[in-house]
Scaffold this motif. Sequence first.
Motif, PDB file in Angstrom:
ATOM      1  N   GLY A 125      22.822  47.726  66.102  1.00 11.81           N
ATOM      2  CA  GLY A 125      21.542  48.415  66.297  1.00 11.81           C
ATOM      3  C   GLY A 125      20.369  47.441  66.311  1.00 11.81           C
ATOM      4  N   THR A 126      19.291  47.818  66.971  1.00 14.22           N
ATOM      5  CA  THR A 126      18.157  46.888  67.166  1.00 14.22           C
ATOM      6  C   THR A 126      17.489  46.503  65.844  1.00 14.22           C
ATOM      7  OG1 THR A 126      16.818  48.833  67.601  1.00 14.22           O
ATOM      8  CG2 THR A 126      17.488  47.541  69.508  1.00 14.22           C
ATOM      9  N   LYS A 127      17.557  47.377  64.859  1.00 10.50           N
ATOM     10  CA  LYS A 127      16.889  47.056  63.589  1.00 10.50           C
ATOM     11  C   LYS A 127      17.720  46.152  62.697  1.00 10.50           C
ATOM     12  CE  LYS A 127      13.989  51.140  63.260  1.00 10.50           C
ATOM     13  NZ  LYS A 127      13.973  52.509  62.767  1.00 10.50           N
ATOM     14  N   SER A 128      18.904  45.815  63.162  1.00 10.87           N
ATOM     15  CA  SER A 128      19.805  45.057  62.293  1.00 10.87           C
ATOM     16  C   SER A 128      20.222  43.729  62.907  1.00 10.87           C
ATOM     17  CB  SER A 128      21.038  45.897  61.957  1.00 10.87           C
ATOM     18  OG  SER A 128      20.674  47.024  61.206  1.00 10.87           O
ATOM     19  N   ILE A 129      19.339  43.153  63.692  1.00 11.76           N
ATOM     20  CA  ILE A 129      19.629  41.830  64.250  1.00 11.76           C
ATOM     21  C   ILE A 129      18.331  41.031  64.359  1.00 11.76           C
ATOM     22  CG2 ILE A 129      19.445  42.696  66.638  1.00 11.76           C
ATOM     23  CD1 ILE A 129      21.730  40.620  67.315  1.00 11.76           C
ATOM     24  N   GLU A 155      11.470  32.280  65.177  1.00 11.95           N
ATOM     25  CA  GLU A 155      10.620  32.410  63.986  1.00 11.95           C
ATOM     26  C   GLU A 155      11.272  33.315  62.929  1.00 11.95           C
ATOM     27  OE1 GLU A 155       9.929  33.054  67.073  1.00 11.95           O
ATOM     28  OE2 GLU A 155       8.702  34.847  67.385  1.00 11.95           O
ATOM     29  N   ASP A 156      12.055  34.282  63.388  1.00 13.66           N
ATOM     30  CA  ASP A 156      12.739  35.166  62.439  1.00 13.66           C
ATOM     31  C   ASP A 156      13.922  34.476  61.757  1.00 13.66           C
ATOM     32  OD1 ASP A 156      11.056  37.264  63.067  1.00 13.66           O
ATOM     33  OD2 ASP A 156      12.367  37.981  64.689  1.00 13.66           O
ATOM     34  N   PRO A 163      20.741  29.163  62.826  1.00 20.97           N
ATOM     35  CA  PRO A 163      21.801  30.014  63.358  1.00 20.97           C
ATOM     36  C   PRO A 163      21.470  30.473  64.781  1.00 20.97           C
ATOM     37  CG  PRO A 163      20.373  31.302  61.941  1.00 20.97           C
ATOM     38  CD  PRO A 163      19.829  29.891  61.921  1.00 20.97           C
ATOM     39  N   LYS A 164      22.458  31.020  65.451  1.00 20.11           N
ATOM     40  CA  LYS A 164      22.246  31.626  66.764  1.00 20.11           C
ATOM     41  C   LYS A 164      21.536  32.971  66.593  1.00 20.11           C
ATOM     42  CE  LYS A 164      25.179  33.569  70.484  1.00 20.11           C
ATOM     43  NZ  LYS A 164      25.025  32.670  71.661  1.00 20.11           N
ATOM     44  N   ALA A 165      21.976  33.711  65.585  1.00 21.49           N
ATOM     45  CA  ALA A 165      21.391  35.021  65.302  1.00 21.49           C
ATOM     46  C   ALA A 165      21.811  35.419  63.888  1.00 21.49           C
ATOM     47  CB  ALA A 165      21.898  36.073  66.302  1.00 21.49           C
ATOM     48  N   VAL A 166      21.128  36.397  63.333  1.00 25.09           N
ATOM     49  CA  VAL A 166      21.553  36.968  62.055  1.00 25.09           C
ATOM     50  C   VAL A 166      21.730  38.469  62.267  1.00 25.09           C
ATOM     51  CG1 VAL A 166      21.064  37.250  59.599  1.00 25.09           C
ATOM     52  CG2 VAL A 166      20.143  35.274  60.823  1.00 25.09           C
ATOM     53  N   ILE A 167      22.874  38.998  61.921  1.00 25.84           N
ATOM     54  CA  ILE A 167      23.072  40.443  62.039  1.00 25.84           C
ATOM     55  C   ILE A 167      23.275  41.036  60.642  1.00 25.84           C
ATOM     56  CG2 ILE A 167      23.982  40.356  64.386  1.00 25.84           C
ATOM     57  CD1 ILE A 167      26.790  40.773  63.120  1.00 25.84           C
ATOM     58  N   PHE A 168      22.933  42.319  60.518  1.00 22.39           N
ATOM     59  CA  PHE A 168      22.967  43.009  59.228  1.00 22.39           C
ATOM     60  C   PHE A 168      23.808  44.284  59.340  1.00 22.39           C
ATOM     61  CE2 PHE A 168      19.117  40.590  59.722  1.00 22.39           C
ATOM     62  CZ  PHE A 168      18.950  39.928  58.509  1.00 22.39           C
ATOM     63  N   PRO A 169      25.125  44.142  59.417  1.00 24.65           N
ATOM     64  CA  PRO A 169      25.976  45.331  59.572  1.00 24.65           C
ATOM     65  C   PRO A 169      25.828  46.267  58.371  1.00 24.65           C
ATOM     66  CG  PRO A 169      27.287  43.375  59.073  1.00 24.65           C
ATOM     67  CD  PRO A 169      25.903  42.906  59.323  1.00 24.65           C
ATOM     68  N   LYS A 170      26.050  47.542  58.637  1.00 27.28           N
ATOM     69  CA  LYS A 170      25.872  48.551  57.582  1.00 27.28           C
ATOM     70  C   LYS A 170      27.203  49.054  57.024  1.00 27.28           C
ATOM     71  CE  LYS A 170      23.249  50.500  60.654  1.00 27.28           C
ATOM     72  NZ  LYS A 170      23.218  49.233  61.457  1.00 27.28           N
ATOM     73  N   LEU A 185      26.124  25.306  60.332  1.00 31.66           N
ATOM     74  CA  LEU A 185      26.207  23.944  60.862  1.00 31.66           C
ATOM     75  C   LEU A 185      26.365  23.908  62.378  1.00 31.66           C
ATOM     76  CD1 LEU A 185      28.610  22.272  58.244  1.00 31.66           C
ATOM     77  CD2 LEU A 185      26.137  21.954  58.478  1.00 31.66           C
ATOM     78  N   ASN A 186      26.938  24.995  62.933  1.00 29.78           N
ATOM     79  CA  ASN A 186      27.291  24.980  64.348  1.00 29.78           C
ATOM     80  C   ASN A 186      26.677  26.146  65.108  1.00 29.78           C
ATOM     81  OD1 ASN A 186      29.306  22.688  64.200  1.00 29.78           O
ATOM     82  ND2 ASN A 186      30.136  24.110  62.674  1.00 29.78           N
ATOM     83  N   ASN A 187      25.394  26.408  64.782  1.00 30.10           N
ATOM     84  CA  ASN A 187      24.694  27.475  65.490  1.00 30.10           C
ATOM     85  C   ASN A 187      25.433  28.814  65.387  1.00 30.10           C
ATOM     86  OD1 ASN A 187      23.632  28.399  68.757  1.00 30.10           O
ATOM     87  ND2 ASN A 187      22.281  28.036  67.024  1.00 30.10           N
ATOM     88  N   GLU A 188      25.923  29.088  64.190  1.00 27.46           N
ATOM     89  CA  GLU A 188      26.712  30.291  63.943  1.00 27.46           C
ATOM     90  C   GLU A 188      25.913  31.590  64.108  1.00 27.46           C
ATOM     91  OE1 GLU A 188      27.361  27.564  62.192  1.00 27.46           O
ATOM     92  OE2 GLU A 188      29.504  27.520  61.684  1.00 27.46           O
ATOM     93  N   VAL A 189      26.611  32.668  64.355  1.00 26.85           N
ATOM     94  CA  VAL A 189      26.075  33.998  64.104  1.00 26.85           C
ATOM     95  C   VAL A 189      26.270  34.253  62.614  1.00 26.85           C
ATOM     96  CG1 VAL A 189      26.436  36.479  64.444  1.00 26.85           C
ATOM     97  CG2 VAL A 189      26.547  34.905  66.408  1.00 26.85           C
TER      98      VAL A 189
END
Lengths: 487, 487
Positions: free
Chosen positions: B23-27, B32-33, B49-56, B91-95
Amino acid sequence: MLLRKKQKQDVDSDILALTKIVGTKSILHYKEDLLSYDCDGFTIHKAMPKAVIFPKNTEEVSAAVKYCSDRNIPFLARGAGTGLSGGAIPLNNEVIISLVKMKHLLEVDYENRQATVQPGFVNLKLTNSISHKGYYYAPDPSSQYVCTIGGNVAENAGGAHCLKYGVTTNHILGLEVVLPDGEIIEISNNGVLDMPGYDLLGILTGSEGTLGIVTKIIVRILKNPEAKKTVLAYFDNVEDGSQAVSDIISAGIIPAALEMMDQTAIEGVEKGAFPVGHPDDIEALLLIEVDGIAEGIEEQIDQILSVCRNRNVREVKVARDEEERGRWWANRKTGFGAMGAISPDYLVQDGVIPRSKLPEVLNKIRSISDEYELRIANIFHAGDGNLHPLILFDSRIEGETDKALKAGTACLKACADAGGSITGEHGVGIEKKEEMRFIFSDEEIEAQTAIRDVFNPNNLLNQGKLFPTPSRCMDIKKVIKETAVTK
Amino acid sequence: MLLRKKQKQDVDSDILALTKIVGTKSILHYKEDLLSYDCDGFTIHKAMPKAVIFPKNTEEVSAAVKYCSDRNIPFLARGAGTGLSGGAIPLNNEVIISLVKMKHLLEVDYENRQATVQPGFVNLKLTNSISHKGYYYAPDPSSQYVCTIGGNVAENAGGAHCLKYGVTTNHILGLEVVLPDGEIIEISNNGVLDMPGYDLLGILTGSEGTLGIVTKIIVRILKNPEAKKTVLAYFDNVEDGSQAVSDIISAGIIPAALEMMDQTAIEGVEKGAFPVGHPDDIEALLLIEVDGIAEGIEEQIDQILSVCRNRNVREVKVARDEEERGRWWANRKTGFGAMGAISPDYLVQDGVIPRSKLPEVLNKIRSISDEYELRIANIFHAGDGNLHPLILFDSRIEGETDKALKAGTACLKACADAGGSITGEHGVGIEKKEEMRFIFSDEEIEAQTAIRDVFNPNNLLNQGKLFPTPSRCMDIKKVIKETAVTK
């Protein structure tokens, strides 16, 4: 004829080579000498080894393992042979590596509270060797007067006092291990609670001899508790006894031991070698021990007595002295063997359930007993929900061994269905390989066999144990049935 | 140009796909984020990181893992980010799969003494949630007011009270785990001491996020001890303090906690947020807590007081009430952070030694301090020999970060040489990969990486952590040095 001769020669060359490694006095290979190595405490299945060797040090173990490994000869380790799940039975004509000659206490380091022993060192001897200084070794399987600490590591052995003090894995600080290719590694946590990397000590302990052969063990030793009190309580019905177990734990007491026996078990122990005069008309007895600082003990005992009284105990008493306490424990600890007094054969099972399910599962076992028309005695570690149904049967009666095995499986199923496990301390061995499916999915079993393959890639070490082997088309229940040996 | 565009599109398609899962609110994926996710408690190394996700929930974790795994995208799990060894640094541009939205207490089963939590549930909240019923959760890392139980499982976290009660692994009864291919498995011992098969719970616990992502945890809860007493003792010299530690343990007392601080540490905590008025001219203080049944406590306290007096204690006192006890613990538990009051930067190390080597290793650390001309404060779990040298430095001064890292390594070497370990509870992460060689041979490291490959065959999950990686030619000390970020 030529082929037969060649085969014979092959065998001889292996025996010769192994003799060179361990010496002529440390190998058995004639059939009559091998007879006592055809089974362990799981006597329902028997099979002959190729040879038994008795190495005297780690280097001999390593050389023998390397020899077998290089020639694709299956092998396994054996301690005192008291295991109850068949972990030391040579299913594939193995070379048995007996560790009974590596039986020495190597070092005691009182300051850091640890002792180093060889794998063939007998469990109880450790406590006997350090008790003059006020120390003891906690894990106390009922066979502790004969079983070895190496075997305890393989099976992650428990015992009556593991309720408070934990099982073998909680007391192992380091291991020297011969891997299945002969390499010797040392794993130690140096008394450290959390070693970096994966918990190799934890994986090795309880791996039932499938990952490596332990040749040296560093164990934790404990200071004797200042005081100890033991309570014996008789209940007219099992429900009250079970409920008292729950009440004691709920009261926040963690007894050193909390054992239970039912009426059939009591009949057995009272006809055994150490009768103590338990009444024959009670449905359950509890043997409860608390230890710790003297000041705290009396209050705990008072709480336990009042819990028992609230649950309609018929009689409850505190051991007057160490002598009485010792007699109560001898009566309990020789309980399995005492079944011989009331039945020609017995099969002991080893399931675990959440403590709160005790009354429900004991009822279920009663109905299994009715269904299979076999008496079942229960004598077990109630405090940690570790049941030991003893299925009494007569192997001379056609079909009764099979019925006992089926009843045993039904008991394990009942434990698994109650959210428990198929073994508390006796291990899986060959006995309960198929029952692993009661609690593990195919994926989970695969993850475990993949770990085995890391250590034991050719699966030469203790083949055919611990895991169900569907792909190899071996139906262990069928094998057991077909080869079951009557006494 | 075309290539650049395609790359950009690839990135977007991953973000889009992951957005669809959580979902859009969880990534988070704008630079800057992502800034606050470039390091954890090990602030010396940073990477984006490449991205941060927040699974529920578990299903979202599994779907995201499967997506990454199928596309060869490296990923790692993150809890509160309080880890001190860099285990959550990408270290490797992880998600980064952050578990902070999976933060609920799912169930408390008082009868069987267990609680089920999601990985993002904060450690201290568990005790707070069950204390009204008289229960608590034992492992208490100093960061317990913010760190998560999922992170505690990954690092096998300890804490002040682990001397008596054991570290996280001793309190884990079951785990739900998403494996690196997205498969969900459950591992439970159902409260059973000895589960059949290999100890998967043990392997997972403390595996520093390299084997799987924990999505549900069943922990043991304990009944509050009836009574608790806390002692504070001031010593004019370190040797006396160290000797008192040994004497207390030798007397057969197992305190719930036995903490030590040296003079530099005391200077820091007294300038920190919770000063309690420790004298500034003592070389060592001990904070000792005993708990248990009320009757036994007084005698233990008397023994502790007399041990301290025999070791020339300057002053020793028992906490008057819960309020005073609380202030002493706040002073101790915020000790690391308090170093900020006396130094612009600090590096905390985490070594373990046999208790008997305490005076010797503390002396060695003093000479390391002299050699590198950096102050080192010691604030640590003395009872289990778990040292925490805090190396004070100023990263604004050219070369001082490097000097601090070297001094830290020298401290670890001293611990390993004394027969100890390079980490007691903070983990290896990226910080101590190379130091693994101080205590493990190549074969032992290989055995461990082979186990990792069983679970994590493509090594996409938390790459480059826990083990030295010579074959991949990555010199972590060089990486840290080159990319060290100054505050």
